[in-house]
Design an enzyme around this catalytic site. Structure first.
Site: not given
Ligand code: NDP
Length: 488
Positions: A173, A248, A282, A383
């Site tokens: 997804k 992550e 991140c 963040e």
């Molecule tokens: P989100 O947590 O908003 O979304 C991540 C994914 O989760 C998206 O595909 C999102 O869908 C989906 N999602 C949202 N809510 C749910 C739920 N309730 N159940 C299942 N899936 C869900 O993060 P962002 O996309 O805004 O990404 C940024 C964040 O990612 C930052 O905090 C960053 O630090 C972190 N990150 C961490 C990394 C690591 O390796 N530690 C690497 C890269 C980023 P939707 O399509 O609706 O957004």
């Protein structure tokens, strides 16, 4: 425009969810409309995954035979590398040199896990009697891979390749903001002849598609990259299902410049650490700790260099700073600059929307450096996920380590020093999943990656990252022929 189909159980079709639009962050022009999966589509994809895993055509393959599919996918990504990098640049807004690197990383990831399939064995455990005992590894079951918008293709590859290598089926997804590269990966996996059902790519929102996947009883593990709030919500569902999960999550990483550092190198490392990918990373080195003895000199030069960064169209190979992912996200980042001022911070440079001709329609934002804050301010704790660095002076090593660790996050850390003993001391004392000494954002697929504290749980990459998609089975095999003592 017809929505692009999704990839479910090896078929391209229109999903039952409401279509979503994906836009180019450079000018907000419509790139594509994409079909999405609703809960019924999710259930169907899980059934297809279960069937594909049970099919002897896949179940009976030995690891080195599964590796052939990964090798083929890697070769097809390589064939299409430039097209994929250009598409990602349009979908996500990263400068082209960065998206090329992400495509190269995806190729390396598939090749690495293919190679691991050739060598990874089980274990013969030490017998304590006349028997053979061993630990063998098996796939977990259908995996849900949920990815964010900041590094498409690399994030998906990092989950799909080990999940398949371990013998699982995987349902991806992607972020609703950047669904295109995951769909491209599906096309290449299809062309590589991956048996139907082993990979599905289901665009959609987190609230509908993501949540349905996580909650589905047929999903045996969720591998998630994204924000800490979402990660925690997924973790709660996983706890109820007693399902393993790897998370992550976010970060607020310290990048530490000691007084004895090679300052030219350190300035490059600090700039790259916070401003590459527009800070939407991140592992962004967003808390910049600088030894007080060199603070004024270092900061003056850092500001000069930040102001010289080239903001522009990600298609231009000279561009260093592209647009942010969306207008909403830019407003959030700008809100933090305002908050920093309310908290008493001084904006040393940037922090505004640029007025350069040709950038008006995009989501551009000038990289900002802020000082005058303490590590306890919200700007230094939360963040921001944008090009905003907070400068924090430090006096001695104990004070530095206390401040660096005073964060809910523990993802990464950079250390710039010429003293190898100091580098080692700080590296061991900082609570972070990854530490870079005299470098930053250096990565290898052969080295595990993951966060401590609220930056996540579990590790991706490397052989640990492959084991994370397997479960162990212990097998005892009597060699004596003697009846069990109880029966005598
Ligand atoms: P989100 O947590 O908003 O979304 C991540 C994914 O989760 C998206 O595909 C999102 O869908 C989906 N999602 C949202 N809510 C749910 C739920 N309730 N159940 C299942 N899936 C869900 O993060 P962002 O996309 O805004 O990404 C940024 C964040 O990612 C930052 O905090 C960053 O630090 C972190 N990150 C961490 C990394 C690591 O390796 N530690 C690497 C890269 C980023 P939707 O399509 O609706 O957004």
């Amino acid at each position: 425009m017809h929505p692009l189909p999704l990839y479910l159980g090896g078929e391209w079709r229109i999903g039952r969810g409401a279509p979503l639009e994906t836009r180019n962050p450079h000018d907000n022009s419509l790139l594509a409309e994409v079909s999405t999966a609703d809960t019924a589509d999710v259930a169907e994809a899980v059934s297809c995954a279960e069937r594909a895993m049970a099919d002897p055509a896949w179940r009976n393959l030995l690891p080195h035979q599964r590796a052939l599919y990964l090798q083929r996918i890697a070769a097809l990504i390589e064939r299409d590398a430039e097209r994929l990098a250009q598409l990602q640049r349009q979908d996500n807004g990263k400068p082209i040199h960065e998206t090329r690197a992400l495509v190269a990383s995806a190729i390396g990831t598939f090749r690495y896990f293919a190679a691991a399939c050739e060598t990874l064995g089980g274990e013969i455990t030490p017998p304590r009697g006349d028997y053979l005992s061993m630990s063998v590894y098996e796939p977990l079951g259908p995996i849900a891979a949920i990815t964010p918008w900041n590094s498409p293709i690399a994030s998906e590859a990092q989950k799909i390749a080990p999940a398949l290598a371990a013998g699982n089926a995987v349902i991806v997804k992607p972020s609703e903001l950047t669904p295109l590269l995951a769909l491209e990966l599906a096309k290449l996996a299809d062309e590589a002849g991956l048996p139907k059902g082993l990979l599905s790519v289901l665009p959609g929102t987190g609230a509908i598609t993501g949540a349905a996947l996580v909650a589905h009883p047929g999903i045996r593990k969720v591998t998630f990259t994204g924000g800490t709030v979402t990660g925690r919500a997924i973790g709660r569902v996983a706890a109820d299902k007693l399902m393993p999960v790897s998370l992550e999550l976010g970060g607020k990483s310290p990048n530490i410049v000691c007084a004895d550092a090679d300052l030219a190198q350190a300035i490059n490392g600090v700039l790259f650490g916070i401003f590459s990918s527009q800070g939407q990373s991140c592992i962004a080195g967003s808390r910049i700790f600088v030894a007080r003895a060199i603070y004024d000199r270092f900061v003056a030069e850092l500001v000069r260099r930040t102001e010289a960064l080239r903001i522009g169209n990600p298609a231009d190979t000279a561009t260093q700073i592209g647009p942010l992912i969306s207008r909403d996200h830019r407003a959030k980042v700008q809100g933090y600059v305002k908050l920093a001022q309310e908290e008493g911070g001084r904006i040393l440079c940037g922090g505004a929307v640029p007025d350069d001709a040709g950038l008006e329609a995009g989501n551009y934002f000038q990289p900002a450096l802020i000082d005058g804050l303490t590590n306890s301010c919200r700007t230094a704790r939360e963040e921001i996920f944008g090009p905003v660095g907070v400068l924090l002076p430090f006096d001695d090593e104990d004070d530095l380590i206390a401040q660096a660790n005073d964060s809910v996050y523990g993802l990464a850390c950079g250390i710039w020093t010429a003293d190898y003993r100091r580098a080692w001391r700080i590296a061991r004392a900082v609570d972070a999943g990854t530490v870079w000494i005299n470098t930053y954002k250096l990565f290898s697929i052969a080295t595990p990656f993951g966060g401590n504290k609220e930056s996540g749980m579990g590790r991706e990459k490397a052989l640990d990252g492959l084991r994370a998609y397997m479960r162990q089975k212990s097998v005892y095999w009597d060699l004596s022929g003697r009846p069990l003592p109880w029966a005598n």
